[in-house]
Design a protein around this motif. Structure first.
Motif, PDB file in Angstrom:
ATOM      1  N   SER A 101       0.821  -1.220   0.000  1.00 56.08           N
ATOM      2  CA  SER A 101       0.000   0.000   0.000  1.00 56.08           C
ATOM      3  C   SER A 101       0.847   1.259   0.000  1.00 56.08           C
ATOM      4  O   SER A 101       0.402   2.307  -0.464  1.00 56.08           O
ATOM      5  CB  SER A 101      -0.917   0.004   1.231  1.00 56.08           C
ATOM      6  OG  SER A 101      -1.896  -0.994   1.121  1.00 56.08           O
ATOM      7  N   TYR A 102       2.057   1.181   0.556  1.00 54.07           N
ATOM      8  CA  TYR A 102       2.944   2.344   0.593  1.00 54.07           C
ATOM      9  C   TYR A 102       3.849   2.426  -0.635  1.00 54.07           C
ATOM     10  O   TYR A 102       4.619   3.386  -0.769  1.00 54.07           O
ATOM     11  CB  TYR A 102       3.833   2.304   1.844  1.00 54.07           C
ATOM     12  CG  TYR A 102       3.154   2.712   3.128  1.00 54.07           C
ATOM     13  CD1 TYR A 102       3.067   4.057   3.493  1.00 54.07           C
ATOM     14  CD2 TYR A 102       2.607   1.772   3.976  1.00 54.07           C
ATOM     15  CE1 TYR A 102       2.455   4.438   4.680  1.00 54.07           C
ATOM     16  CE2 TYR A 102       1.988   2.139   5.167  1.00 54.07           C
ATOM     17  CZ  TYR A 102       1.914   3.468   5.510  1.00 54.07           C
ATOM     18  OH  TYR A 102       1.305   3.847   6.686  1.00 54.07           O
ATOM     19  N   SER A 103       3.811   1.423  -1.496  1.00 51.09           N
ATOM     20  CA  SER A 103       4.730   1.405  -2.636  1.00 51.09           C
ATOM     21  C   SER A 103       4.515   2.640  -3.504  1.00 51.09           C
ATOM     22  O   SER A 103       3.385   3.062  -3.745  1.00 51.09           O
ATOM     23  CB  SER A 103       4.530   0.140  -3.469  1.00 51.09           C
ATOM     24  OG  SER A 103       3.224   0.087  -4.002  1.00 51.09           O
ATOM     25  N   GLY A 104       5.626   3.198  -3.956  1.00 50.55           N
ATOM     26  CA  GLY A 104       5.588   4.413  -4.752  1.00 50.55           C
ATOM     27  C   GLY A 104       6.349   5.556  -4.112  1.00 50.55           C
ATOM     28  O   GLY A 104       6.582   6.587  -4.748  1.00 50.55           O
ATOM     29  N   TRP A 105       6.819   5.351  -2.848  1.00 48.12           N
ATOM     30  CA  TRP A 105       7.553   6.422  -2.179  1.00 48.12           C
ATOM     31  C   TRP A 105       8.885   6.735  -2.866  1.00 48.12           C
ATOM     32  O   TRP A 105       9.434   7.814  -2.678  1.00 48.12           O
ATOM     33  CB  TRP A 105       7.795   6.072  -0.708  1.00 48.12           C
ATOM     34  CG  TRP A 105       8.365   4.700  -0.450  1.00 48.12           C
ATOM     35  CD1 TRP A 105       7.683   3.584  -0.083  1.00 48.12           C
ATOM     36  CD2 TRP A 105       9.740   4.299  -0.537  1.00 48.12           C
ATOM     37  NE1 TRP A 105       8.534   2.510   0.062  1.00 48.12           N
ATOM     38  CE2 TRP A 105       9.801   2.925  -0.199  1.00 48.12           C
ATOM     39  CE3 TRP A 105      10.916   4.958  -0.846  1.00 48.12           C
ATOM     40  CZ2 TRP A 105      10.986   2.216  -0.180  1.00 48.12           C
ATOM     41  CZ3 TRP A 105      12.108   4.253  -0.826  1.00 48.12           C
ATOM     42  CH2 TRP A 105      12.140   2.892  -0.497  1.00 48.12           C
ATOM     43  N   ASN A 106       9.389   5.835  -3.678  1.00 43.57           N
ATOM     44  CA  ASN A 106      10.667   6.062  -4.356  1.00 43.57           C
ATOM     45  C   ASN A 106      10.506   6.559  -5.793  1.00 43.57           C
ATOM     46  O   ASN A 106      11.483   6.748  -6.508  1.00 43.57           O
ATOM     47  CB  ASN A 106      11.493   4.764  -4.364  1.00 43.57           C
ATOM     48  CG  ASN A 106      10.765   3.613  -5.021  1.00 43.57           C
ATOM     49  OD1 ASN A 106       9.546   3.588  -5.078  1.00 43.57           O
ATOM     50  ND2 ASN A 106      11.506   2.638  -5.510  1.00 43.57           N
ATOM     51  N   TYR A 107       9.251   6.811  -6.245  1.00 38.49           N
ATOM     52  CA  TYR A 107       9.031   7.147  -7.647  1.00 38.49           C
ATOM     53  C   TYR A 107       9.460   8.565  -8.004  1.00 38.49           C
ATOM     54  O   TYR A 107       9.691   8.854  -9.176  1.00 38.49           O
ATOM     55  CB  TYR A 107       7.562   6.924  -8.023  1.00 38.49           C
ATOM     56  CG  TYR A 107       7.255   5.504  -8.429  1.00 38.49           C
ATOM     57  CD1 TYR A 107       7.811   4.436  -7.727  1.00 38.49           C
ATOM     58  CD2 TYR A 107       6.420   5.215  -9.488  1.00 38.49           C
ATOM     59  CE1 TYR A 107       7.533   3.134  -8.076  1.00 38.49           C
ATOM     60  CE2 TYR A 107       6.139   3.906  -9.850  1.00 38.49           C
ATOM     61  CZ  TYR A 107       6.706   2.875  -9.141  1.00 38.49           C
ATOM     62  OH  TYR A 107       6.442   1.582  -9.491  1.00 38.49           O
ATOM     63  N   LEU A 108       9.534   9.470  -7.029  1.00 35.25           N
ATOM     64  CA  LEU A 108       9.999  10.824  -7.336  1.00 35.25           C
ATOM     65  C   LEU A 108      11.452  10.783  -7.818  1.00 35.25           C
ATOM     66  O   LEU A 108      11.892  11.660  -8.559  1.00 35.25           O
ATOM     67  CB  LEU A 108       9.866  11.726  -6.112  1.00 35.25           C
ATOM     68  CG  LEU A 108      10.131  13.221  -6.330  1.00 35.25           C
ATOM     69  CD1 LEU A 108       9.218  13.798  -7.405  1.00 35.25           C
ATOM     70  CD2 LEU A 108       9.983  14.000  -5.033  1.00 35.25           C
ATOM     71  N   ASN A 109      12.188   9.742  -7.412  1.00 33.81           N
ATOM     72  CA  ASN A 109      13.575   9.599  -7.859  1.00 33.81           C
ATOM     73  C   ASN A 109      13.680   9.368  -9.363  1.00 33.81           C
ATOM     74  O   ASN A 109      14.730   9.615  -9.955  1.00 33.81           O
ATOM     75  CB  ASN A 109      14.254   8.440  -7.121  1.00 33.81           C
ATOM     76  CG  ASN A 109      14.522   8.759  -5.674  1.00 33.81           C
ATOM     77  OD1 ASN A 109      13.594   8.986  -4.901  1.00 33.81           O
ATOM     78  ND2 ASN A 109      15.771   8.795  -5.279  1.00 33.81           N
ATOM     79  N   PHE A 110      12.619   8.898  -9.992  1.00 30.74           N
ATOM     80  CA  PHE A 110      12.636   8.727 -11.439  1.00 30.74           C
ATOM     81  C   PHE A 110      12.611  10.075 -12.157  1.00 30.74           C
ATOM     82  O   PHE A 110      12.861  10.147 -13.351  1.00 30.74           O
ATOM     83  CB  PHE A 110      11.429   7.895 -11.891  1.00 30.74           C
ATOM     84  CG  PHE A 110      11.570   6.430 -11.592  1.00 30.74           C
ATOM     85  CD1 PHE A 110      12.084   5.558 -12.524  1.00 30.74           C
ATOM     86  CD2 PHE A 110      11.190   5.923 -10.363  1.00 30.74           C
ATOM     87  CE1 PHE A 110      12.219   4.208 -12.252  1.00 30.74           C
ATOM     88  CE2 PHE A 110      11.317   4.573 -10.075  1.00 30.74           C
ATOM     89  CZ  PHE A 110      11.843   3.712 -11.020  1.00 30.74           C
ATOM     90  N   MET A 111      12.309  11.165 -11.410  1.00 33.46           N
ATOM     91  CA  MET A 111      12.157  12.483 -12.012  1.00 33.46           C
ATOM     92  C   MET A 111      13.116  13.497 -11.393  1.00 33.46           C
ATOM     93  O   MET A 111      12.865  14.692 -11.412  1.00 33.46           O
ATOM     94  CB  MET A 111      10.700  12.956 -11.846  1.00 33.46           C
ATOM     95  CG  MET A 111       9.690  11.951 -12.332  1.00 33.46           C
ATOM     96  SD  MET A 111       7.985  12.530 -12.241  1.00 33.46           S
ATOM     97  CE  MET A 111       7.971  13.655 -13.638  1.00 33.46           C
ATOM     98  N   THR A 112      14.232  13.014 -10.845  1.00 33.40           N
ATOM     99  CA  THR A 112      15.193  13.900 -10.193  1.00 33.40           C
ATOM    100  C   THR A 112      15.676  14.997 -11.118  1.00 33.40           C
ATOM    101  O   THR A 112      15.847  16.155 -10.708  1.00 33.40           O
ATOM    102  CB  THR A 112      16.411  13.079  -9.684  1.00 33.40           C
ATOM    103  OG1 THR A 112      15.940  12.053  -8.811  1.00 33.40           O
ATOM    104  CG2 THR A 112      17.387  13.969  -8.939  1.00 33.40           C
ATOM    105  N   GLU A 113      15.885  14.667 -12.400  1.00 33.93           N
ATOM    106  CA  GLU A 113      16.416  15.644 -13.358  1.00 33.93           C
ATOM    107  C   GLU A 113      15.438  16.779 -13.641  1.00 33.93           C
ATOM    108  O   GLU A 113      15.836  17.828 -14.153  1.00 33.93           O
ATOM    109  CB  GLU A 113      16.777  14.930 -14.672  1.00 33.93           C
ATOM    110  CG  GLU A 113      17.886  13.900 -14.496  1.00 33.93           C
ATOM    111  CD  GLU A 113      18.059  13.044 -15.733  1.00 33.93           C
ATOM    112  OE1 GLU A 113      17.567  13.443 -16.803  1.00 33.93           O
ATOM    113  OE2 GLU A 113      18.688  11.977 -15.640  1.00 33.93           O
ATOM    114  N   GLU A 114      14.160  16.583 -13.316  1.00 34.42           N
ATOM    115  CA  GLU A 114      13.151  17.602 -13.583  1.00 34.42           C
ATOM    116  C   GLU A 114      12.742  18.374 -12.327  1.00 34.42           C
ATOM    117  O   GLU A 114      11.881  19.238 -12.379  1.00 34.42           O
ATOM    118  CB  GLU A 114      11.902  16.951 -14.192  1.00 34.42           C
ATOM    119  CG  GLU A 114      12.177  16.246 -15.507  1.00 34.42           C
ATOM    120  CD  GLU A 114      11.001  15.393 -15.930  1.00 34.42           C
ATOM    121  OE1 GLU A 114      10.006  15.963 -16.396  1.00 34.42           O
ATOM    122  OE2 GLU A 114      11.086  14.167 -15.780  1.00 34.42           O
ATOM    123  N   LEU A 115      13.375  18.053 -11.195  1.00 36.61           N
ATOM    124  CA  LEU A 115      13.013  18.669  -9.925  1.00 36.61           C
ATOM    125  C   LEU A 115      13.873  19.904  -9.676  1.00 36.61           C
ATOM    126  O   LEU A 115      15.099  19.846  -9.739  1.00 36.61           O
ATOM    127  CB  LEU A 115      13.209  17.653  -8.797  1.00 36.61           C
ATOM    128  CG  LEU A 115      12.560  17.950  -7.451  1.00 36.61           C
ATOM    129  CD1 LEU A 115      11.050  18.028  -7.580  1.00 36.61           C
ATOM    130  CD2 LEU A 115      12.952  16.874  -6.444  1.00 36.61           C
TER     131      LEU A 115
END
Length: 487
Positions: free
Chosen positions: A234-248
């Protein structure tokens, strides 16, 4: 097939994001995501169908109400610790690909290939199957409030949904993305409705279910580990922002801040939602229900009970649509990097969508529906995915030793990744007693990637008959899918 390419090279970053620009002759992603967008991404990914499915799996394993709530809190803390580790990884290795990039940087070609192999053969199609079954069960359950749903009906609806959304993603990507605002509203609305109704119910003095909350709870380590897997799903997805580090924007500041805001907020929402469930439903009722939110609504909302299954079904439908779209891109990138057959890196000439990858993942997702036991699928999926998360964080420790002078804009205390790895190792070992078959199958499929790597990637001088066969299959794929490789 060929060896893996640099995940941060200009060529590899094409089609990952349409907002690219030229700067000094190099292709770079625009940094358009601020703190608010980062928080929204994490919340949008985590808040999904899990909160409407996992409570049953946790209750089945731990029995006691208090232990169930404790599992939700600890899973939130574990997600926070893991997210902090990924904050260091994401700023130290600012490349597209998330775990794929981190495992490659630390351990090289074979482990990173095994991640892609397991992702595309196990936890991506398994997650698709879980979301499709969640949608199907919440669609059917209101029509059979006092009896079991017809056998295989949920599987047939789930299979039809997977095929329809695969077609929609391949036919019109814009239509798919435009629906997400509606789906997000329904997703948040369903959780908020459950919490508000539960708080109102408890405020009226209905707290009898919370008397002696830990009575009858299990102390079996294997059962507790399986309960944690339901929570972790249920908590899975907390690491997905790392897929967009270059756009942050300013990732060294906004990445950890987004984590510190999002994970505690999700933990609070999940605990409140489960308190709402448990204030109305006994553990036995939760175990007997195939759609907990529907049973919850039927107990309290009367004629308005139909709103909950509608909101949950739309939420699951939208989440599945997004997951099909994003996971097909992962397979597409893996094929483009030479880790999968070249035909899977082809795009439909009319829609510019990766139709071969969509069809391949759809086939695997349909195979996962051979079992309609969602809890087994969750355990099956989460065990394998957790192994590679553990491997990624182990890579952080390895790089601390191997490259001590590596630039680390965010450097967490050593005890954080060590604690995370130790906990994950225990969670990986303990289910071997309670679910040896599930663990064994997941392990075998993952290890089957080793001969696949040496035969498909490492071995360069393949026989002529093999090259001709792959060429024929590629040409057939081009005709059937009206596709071609990226220019």
């Amino acid at each position: 097939m060929s060896t893996i390419k640099d995940l941060n090279s200009p060529t590899e970053m094409k089609l990952i994001n349409s907002t690219e620009e030229e700067d000094d002759g190099k292709v770079r992603m625009k940094k358009e995501l601020g703190l608010l967008e980062g928080v929204a991404i994490i919340l949008g990914i985590i808040l999904g169908s899990g909160i409407f499915i996992s409570p049953k799996g946790i209750t089945e394993e731990v029995d006691a109400l208090g232990t169930s709530l404790a599992v939700w809190v600890v899973c939130g803390l574990l997600s926070m610790i893991g997210a902090l580790c990924y904050a260091e990884l994401g700023t130290s290795i600012p490349k597209s690909g998330g775990d794929y990039a981190y495992i490659y940087e630390a351990f090289g070609n074979l482990p990173s290939f095994l991640y892609l192999w397991a992702a595309n053969l196990i936890f991506v199609p398994t997650t698709n199957a879980i979301m499709a079954l969640t949608f199907a069960k919440y669609v059917i359950q209101p029509f059979f409030p006092d009896c079991d749903i017809p056998k295989h009906s949920d599987t047939l609806i789930a299979a039809s949904t997977l095929c329809f959304l695969t077609f929609l993603n391949g036919y019109n990507v814009k239509a798919t993305t435009r629906l997400q605002n509606v789906f997000m509203f329904c997703k948040i609305g369903a959780v908020v409705l459950v919490i508000l109704v539960g708080i109102t119910w408890m405020g009226m003095g209905h707290l009898e279910n919370f008397a002696n909350p830990f009575d009858g709870g299990t102390t079996n380590p294997g059962k507790l580990a399986k309960a944690f897997y339901s929570g972790i799903f249920s908590y899975s997805g907390w690491n997905y922002l790392n897929f967009m580090t270059e756009e942050l924007q300013n990732p060294y500041v906004n990445l950890p801040r987004a984590i510190f805001i999002s994970i505690p907020l999700v933990t609070l929402v999940y605990v409140l939602a489960n308190m709402s469930y448990l204030s109305v439903l006994t553990p036995d009722l939760m175990k007997a229900s195939d759609a907990i939110a529907v049973t919850f609504g039927n107990k309290l909302l009367g004629k308005g009970a139909w709103t909950i299954p509608v909101l949950v079904a739309i939420s699951a439908f939208g989440g599945l649509s997004v997951h099909i779209m994003t996971s097909s891109r992962m397979l597409f990138v893996g094929a483009r990097n030479g880790h999968f057959p070249a035909m899977l890196a082809h795009l439909n000439l009319k829609t510019l969508s990766p139709v071969p990858s969509l069809l391949f993942l759809n086939l695997l997702s349909l195979l996962m529906l051979c079992t309609s036991d969602i809890q087994s699928l969750i355990t099956y999926c989460t065990i394998v995915e957790s192994f590679f998360v553990t491997l990624s964080v182990s890579g952080l420790l390895y790089l601390r030793w191997k490259q001590p002078n590596m630039q680390r804009p965010i450097k967490i205390h050593l005890i954080v990744p060590v604690t995370f790895v130790i906990i994950c190792i225990f969670l990986l070992i303990l289910p071997c007693v309670e679910a040896p078959y599930v663990v064994g199958i997941g392990t075998l499929i993952t290890l089957s990637g080793i001969p696949a790597y040496y035969a498909g990637v490492f071995w360069k001088n393949k026989p002529k008959w093999f090259r001709e066969m792959m060429k024929t299959l590629t040409e057939l794929c081009q005709r059937v899918c009206f596709s071609s490789h990226e220019d």
